[in-house]
Design a protein around this motif. Structure first.
Motif, PDB file in Angstrom:
ATOM      1  N   ASP A 239      -4.792   8.881 -11.980  1.00  0.00           N
ATOM      2  CA  ASP A 239      -5.279   7.501 -12.075  1.00  0.00           C
ATOM      3  C   ASP A 239      -4.240   6.482 -11.620  1.00  0.00           C
ATOM      4  N   GLU A 240      -3.608   6.762 -10.474  1.00  0.00           N
ATOM      5  CA  GLU A 240      -2.662   5.804  -9.905  1.00  0.00           C
ATOM      6  C   GLU A 240      -3.414   4.613  -9.301  1.00  0.00           C
ATOM      7  N   ARG A 241      -2.668   3.662  -8.750  1.00  0.00           N
ATOM      8  CA  ARG A 241      -3.272   2.423  -8.288  1.00  0.00           C
ATOM      9  C   ARG A 241      -3.832   2.547  -6.875  1.00  0.00           C
ATOM     10  N   CYS A 242      -4.997   1.981  -6.689  1.00  0.00           N
ATOM     11  CA  CYS A 242      -5.616   1.822  -5.376  1.00  0.00           C
ATOM     12  C   CYS A 242      -4.879   0.710  -4.626  1.00  0.00           C
ATOM     13  N   GLY A 243      -5.075   0.655  -3.319  1.00  0.00           N
ATOM     14  CA  GLY A 243      -4.463  -0.410  -2.536  1.00  0.00           C
ATOM     15  C   GLY A 243      -4.885  -1.802  -2.977  1.00  0.00           C
TER      16      GLY A 243
END
Length: 313
Positions: free
Chosen positions: A45-49
């Motif tokens: 669940d890392e960050r999207c652009g």
């Protein structure tokens, strides 16, 4: 069938910049490095652009629903097992020769094909961009039945790539807790040779491949984008390139799943040659990388003498 512009080459060769500019075209949706989506986004669940965590991004939620009925239905462990079975650099000779089980290859490629098709449908784009770079994944995708694959092979001077791999770069998507991988120049030189050679092999297997030099792309990005759009079978109007200004590009928010920190840039992005390696990379290392990569540097039109390279930049 999803039309995919696959950006390939060794990391730190400028693929993120090419992806961001392609993604500004109205008929294109840039997805980032989809090869990392399964672990970094679906699982971690890392960050999207766009800045949101993957699970909170409306675009990726819609893609997951359309492709799989929701990301919770994706068996990430199965994806990893398939990757280990077919999507490794050591598997490329077998993939190219057709000696890897077609059922396994197609099962793995189908995960990507479903993401591509769903992203195109959600965004309304004619083509999606995957900047995964991995030559092994490109060899897998050429065997996919639901992917119309067009490969853009991005090359950059091996010495500039080697210098970039020595730098410490934070990964903003992990809130500064991690940095990007680093390699010593000898390691990056070996990888530069191997990855670029693998894309040459891909072209000999009948896949449409267009090679671009990062340095030439920066010299005239407008003309380069026109040529890439034509290669991908896309029609663009002159006004579609209005985001390109003198010396910079004006970027909108994107939805890159993974990749270089440049994917978070919104607004003005300077377009300039990054030739710091000519002074910052020690002379002995420049010469060593130049010697290790000399045959392919010459094949791609790079001068072996860095001073000459500086004059021609």
């Amino acid at each position: 069938m999803a039309r995919v512009i696959y950006l390939g080459g060794l990391g730190r060769s400028g693929t993120t910049l090419v992806e961001r500019l392609l993604g500004e075209l109205p008929t294109v949706c840039a997805l980032g490095e989809v090869v990392h989506l399964w672990q970094r986004d679906v699982r971690d669940d890392e960050r999207c652009g766009c800045g949101e965590h993957f699970s909170a991004c409306a675009f990726w939620r819609a893609v997951g629903e359309r492709a799989f009925g929701g990301w919770s239905n994706v068996d990430v462990d199965r994806v990893h097992a398939l990757r280990d079975a077919v999507e490794r650099t050591r598997h490329i000779p077998r993939l190219a020769a057709g000696r890897v089980g077609r059922a396994v290859v197609r099962e793995y490629a189908d995960y990507y094909g479903r993401v591509y098709a769903a992203a195109a449908a959600v965004s309304g784009a004619e083509a999606v961009v995957d900047s995964s770079k991995h030559s092994s994944l490109a060899h897998v995708l050429r065997l996919a039945e639901n992917v119309d694959l067009r490969v853009v092979h991005v090359v950059r001077d091996a010495r500039g790539v080697a210098y970039s791999w020595t730098k410490t770069v934070d990964r903003p998507e992990t809130d500064g807790a991690q940095t990007m991988t680093r390699y010593p120049p000898t390691r990056s030189a070996m990888l530069w040779n191997a990855h670029n050679a693998a894309f040459g092999l891909l072209a000999r297997r009948g896949v449409p491949v267009r090679r671009i030099r990062y340095e030439e792309f920066l010299t005239d990005p407008r003309a380069a984008l026109v040529r890439l759009a034509d290669f991908a079978g896309l029609r663009i109007a002159p006004t579609d390139l209005d985001f390109l200004r003198s010396g910079h590009a004006d970027l909108r928010t994107g939805h890159s799943a993974a990749g270089n920190p440049m994917r978070f840039t919104v607004g003005r992005l300077p377009l300039r040659h990054d030739d710091a390696w000519m002074q910052a990379l020690p002379r002995a290392q420049r010469r060593l990388v130049g010697a290790m990569c000399a045959p392919m540097l010459r094949a791609y039109g790079y001068p072996i003498n860095p001073a000459q390279a500086h004059q021609e930049a």
